[in-house]
Write an enzyme that holds these catalytic residues in place. Structure first.
Site, PDB file in Angstrom:
ATOM      1  N   GLY A   1       0.824  -1.214   0.000  1.00  0.00           N
ATOM      2  CA  GLY A   1       0.000   0.000   0.000  1.00  0.00           C
ATOM      3  C   GLY A   1       0.856   1.261   0.000  1.00  0.00           C
ATOM      4  O   GLY A   1       1.533   1.559   0.989  1.00  0.00           O
TER       5      GLY A   1
ATOM      6  N   ILE B   1       0.201   5.773   5.184  1.00  0.00           N
ATOM      7  CA  ILE B   1       1.047   5.048   6.138  1.00  0.00           C
ATOM      8  C   ILE B   1       2.258   4.444   5.424  1.00  0.00           C
ATOM      9  O   ILE B   1       3.389   4.533   5.905  1.00  0.00           O
ATOM     10  CB  ILE B   1       0.237   3.956   6.879  1.00  0.00           C
ATOM     11  CG1 ILE B   1      -0.841   4.626   7.745  1.00  0.00           C
ATOM     12  CG2 ILE B   1       1.147   3.070   7.723  1.00  0.00           C
ATOM     13  CD1 ILE B   1      -1.718   3.673   8.518  1.00  0.00           C
TER      14      ILE B   1
ATOM     15  N   HIS C   1       9.444  38.474   2.698  1.00  0.00           N
ATOM     16  CA  HIS C   1      10.598  37.945   1.983  1.00  0.00           C
ATOM     17  C   HIS C   1      11.778  37.833   2.936  1.00  0.00           C
ATOM     18  O   HIS C   1      12.017  38.776   3.703  1.00  0.00           O
ATOM     19  CB  HIS C   1      10.972  38.882   0.828  1.00  0.00           C
ATOM     20  CG  HIS C   1      12.189  38.440   0.091  1.00  0.00           C
ATOM     21  ND1 HIS C   1      12.160  37.377  -0.793  1.00  0.00           N
ATOM     22  CD2 HIS C   1      13.474  38.883   0.124  1.00  0.00           C
ATOM     23  CE1 HIS C   1      13.374  37.197  -1.285  1.00  0.00           C
ATOM     24  NE2 HIS C   1      14.197  38.097  -0.747  1.00  0.00           N
TER      25      HIS C   1
END
Ligand code: FAD
Ligand code: NAI
Length: 481
Positions: free
Chosen positions: A191, A195, A454
Site C-alpha cells: 500500500g 502510512i 521575503h
C-alpha cells in the site's frame, strides 16, 4: 463514577476526548469511556496519540535528523564524526512523547471534571429518551449508565487482507511498524498510501531497502496529478522503490523471511523481505460498541450512518471520527466532536467538509486542501491553475530545500480559489493559508494583492497565485498580463 450523565462519550481518541472536554466546558455532566491499554497502562488519546499521528511523527523526525546529519550537513561546511543510530533510544523517545501527551489528556479530562471510565462502553438502548450504556470495567464489573446524549467515537482499526495475514513479528500492521527494534535490511510495504509512505520513509532513512507495492495503476491517486507526479519523483529519488500496478497476492513466512508474491499485469513475481508492513487502509471499529437491538443504523461498509451534523438515525445519539463517513483524520474527528457537542447544546456548529486538509508527512511534505484540478473540472468549473517551483524560492534554496512545487486551482470565470496543493518544505503548515483563503471565499486576485514576507517559503504561494494569471515574477511566464 455516577449512574447518570448528561453525556456519555464512548471512545477517548481525538474525537471523543475533545467532545468530552467541550461538553464539560458547556456545563454538561460528562463521562468518557475508553478501553485502550497501551504498553500495560490504560490510555486516552486513541489511535492518534498511542499508535498513529504522534508516534509516527516522532520517528519521522528522528529518522529525518539522522538522514540530514549524514547527508546534508557536509554541504553547509559542517563536519561530523561517525554518525550512528540507536533505534531503541529513538523508540524510547517516541514512547515518552506518547506517554506525556496521553497523561496530559487524562489531566485535561480530570481538570474539566470529565469522568474517565476505564473499560468498554456498549450502547444498549439508544431509542429511549434516557439512553442506556453498559460500562464494563477492565476487571469485568458491569454497570448500566443512563445518559441524555451519547456520542459514539470508537475509531478504526487496520484492514486485514487474507493474502498477507499479520503475525505481529514478520508481517505487521502500522502499530507493529512503529516498534521494529532495528531497521530491517529488506522491508516490503503493501500500500503506497499515507502510512506506507510515512513509515516506509522512516525505515528507509534508518537503513532499510524499501519496496512499496501499490495495486492502483496511478501513484497517490487521491492527490492532484501534478503534485502526485512530483512527489513520486522525489520519493523515488530518495530510494523508496514504489511499484504501482502491482497487486500482492500472497505473503508467507519461510525460514524467518517473508516471501511476497505479486501480480504485475498478469505476471507472477516473488520477492523476499525481512519484514512486511500491511497498510491497505483502515475500517470503522464497532465491535463491542453496539448491543443487538440498540437501534443504530450502519452503512454497507460498516460505518455508523450519520448526517452532515453527525446525527445518527436515533435522536440524541451522535457518531464522529473514523467511525463515520469522510476522511479518517484526527482533525476531522476533533471538529466533528466539537460540532456534535455544540449541536447538543443548541448551537448551530457545522464542519466544513470542503476544507479539510490532507498532509502526508514525508520529507518534503505533501499537502492539499480543496479541489484538485481533475475534481474541479469534473464539477464543471472552467479551471485556471497557477504553479511555482520551489527551485526558484530563495528561502527554500537557502535551507537546502529547493525542490517541489505549489499549485493553485481556481475558477477561470469567477476567479474564486478552489484548491491549494503542494509538495515541498513545510507544506503541512503552508497549506493552511489555502484553507483560510477557501473559508473566506477568496479570489485569486485577493491573494495576489497581499504582501508576503521575503524571504519565506510562503512567497511561493504568492507566486503561484500570480502565475494563475501569467504574472509570476520569478518564473518565465508564457501568458503575460
Ligand atoms: P481513535 O483515535 O481510533 O479512538 C477511538 C478510541 O475508542 C480508541 O482508543 C478505542 O480504544 C476506543 N474504543 C473503541 N471502542 C470502544 C468501546 N466500545 N468502549 C470504549 N472504548 C472504545 N491522522 C491525522 O490527522 N494526522 C496524522 O498524522 C495521522 N497519522 C496517523 C498515523 C498512523 C500510523 C495511523 C494508524 C493513523 C494516523 N492518523 C492520522 C489517523 C488518526 O489516528 C485517526 O483519524 C484518529 O485517531 C481518529 O480519531 P477517533 O477519535 O475517531 O478514533
Ligand atoms: P490508505 O487508504 O492511505 O492507502 C492504502 C493504499 O493501499 C491504497 O493506495 C490502496 O490502493 C493500496 N492497496 C490496497 N490493497 C492493496 C493490495 N492488495 N496490494 C497493494 N496495494 C493495495 O491507507 P493507509 O496508508 O493504511 O492509512 C489509513 C488511513 O490512516 C489513511 O487513509 C488516513 O486516513 C490515516 N492516516 C493519516 C495520516 C496523515 O494524515 N498524515 C498518516 C497515516 C494514516
Amino acid at each position: 463514577m455516577k449512574n447518570s450523565y448528561d453525556l456519555v462519550v464512548i471512545g477517548g481518541g481525538p474525537g471523543g476526548y475533545e467532545a468530552a472536554i467541550r461538553a464539560a466546558q458547556l456545563g454538561l455532566s460528562t463521562a468518557c469511556i475508553e478501553k485502550r491499554i497501551h504498553k500495560g497502562e490504560p490510555a486516552l488519546g486513541g489511535t492518534c496519540l498511542n499508535v498513529g499521528c504522534i508516534p509516527s511523527k516522532a520517528l519521522l523526525d528522528s529518522s529525518h535528523r539522522y538522514e540530514a546529519t549524514r547527508h546534508e550537513l557536509g554541504e553547509h561546511g559542517i563536519t561530523t564524526g561517525d554518525v550512528g543510530i540507536d533505534v531503541s533510544k529513538m523508540l524510547e523517545r517516541k514512547d515518552s512523547i506518547v506517554k506525556g501527551l496521553t497523561a496530559g489528556v487524562a489531566g485535561l479530562l480530570k481538570g474539566n471534571g470529565v469522568d474517565w471510565l476505564q473499560g468498554t462502553g456498549t450502547l444498549l438502548d439508544g431509542k429511549s429518551a434516557e439512553k442506556q450504556v453498559k460500562f464494563t470495567a477492565h476487571d469485568g464489573t458491569e454497570t448500566t449508565i443512563t445518559a441524555k446524549y451519547v456520542i459514539l467515537a470508537a475509531g478504526s482499526v487496520p484492514i486485514e487482507i487474507p493474502v498477507a495475514k499479520t503475525d505481529g513479528e514478520f508481517i505487521v500492521d502500522s502499530t507493529g511498524a512503529l516498534e521494529f527494534s532495528e531497521a530491517p535490511k529488506r522491508l516490503g510495504v503493501i500500500g503506497a498510501g499515507v502510512i506506507g509512505l510515512e513509515l516506509g520513509s522512516v525505515w528507509r532513512r534508518l537503513g532499510s531497502e524499501v519496496v512499496v507495492y501499490e495495486a492502483m495503476p496511478e501513484f497517490l491517486a487521491v492527490a492532484d496529478k501534478d503534485i502526485a507526479k512530483e512527489a513520486g519523483k522525489l520519493l523515488k529519488k530518495q530510494g523508496l522503490d514504489i511499484r504501482v500496478d502491482t497487486k500482492v497476492t500472497g505473503a508467507e513466512v519461510v525460514g524467518g523471511e517473508v516471501v511476497v508474491t505479486t501480480d504485475v499485469k498478469g505476471e507472477t513475481k516473488t520477492e523476499t523481505f525481512d519484514k512486511l508492513i500491511v497498510c491497505v487502509g483502515r475500517r470503522a471499529y464497532s465491535e463491542g460498541l453496539l448491543a443487538d437491538g440498540c437501534g443504530i443504523e450502519l452503512t454497507e461498509r460498516g460505518l455508523v450512518a450519520v448526517d452532515d451534523q453527525c446525527k445518527t438515525n436515533l435522536d440524541g445519539v451522535y457518531a464522529i471520527g473514523d467511525l463515520v463517513r469522510g476522511p479518517m483524520l484526527a482533525h476531522k474527528a476533533m471538529e466533528e466532536g466539537m460540532m456534535a457537542v455544540e449541536r447538543i447544546h443548541g448551537e448551530k456548529a457545522q464542519v466544513n467538509y470542503d476544507t479539510i486538509i490532507s498532509v502526508i508527512y514525508t520529507h518534503p511534505e505533501i499537502a492539499w486542501v480543496g479541489l484538485t484540478e481533475e475534481q474541479a473540472k469534473a464539477r464543471g468549473h472552467e479551471v485556471k491553475t497557477g504553479s511555482f517551483n520551489l527551485s526558484a524560492n530563495g528561502r527554500a534554496l537557502a535551507q537546502g530545500e529547493g525542490v517541489g512545487v505549489i499549485k493553485v486551482v481556481a475558477d477561470a470565470k469567477t476567479d474564486r480559489l478552489l484548491g491549494l496543493h503542494m509538495v515541498g518544505v513545510g507544506a503541512g503548515d503552508i497549506v493552511h493559508q489555502g484553507m483560510i483563503a477557501l473559508e473566506f471565499v477568496s479570489s485569486v486576485e485577493d491573494l495576489q494583492l497581499m504582501t508576503f514576507a521575503h524571504p519565506t517559503v510562503s512567497e511561493a504561494v504568492h507566486e503561484a497565485v500570480l502565475s494563475a494569471d501569467g504574472r509570476a515574477i520569478h518564473a518565465i511566464q508564457r501568458k503575460k498580463r
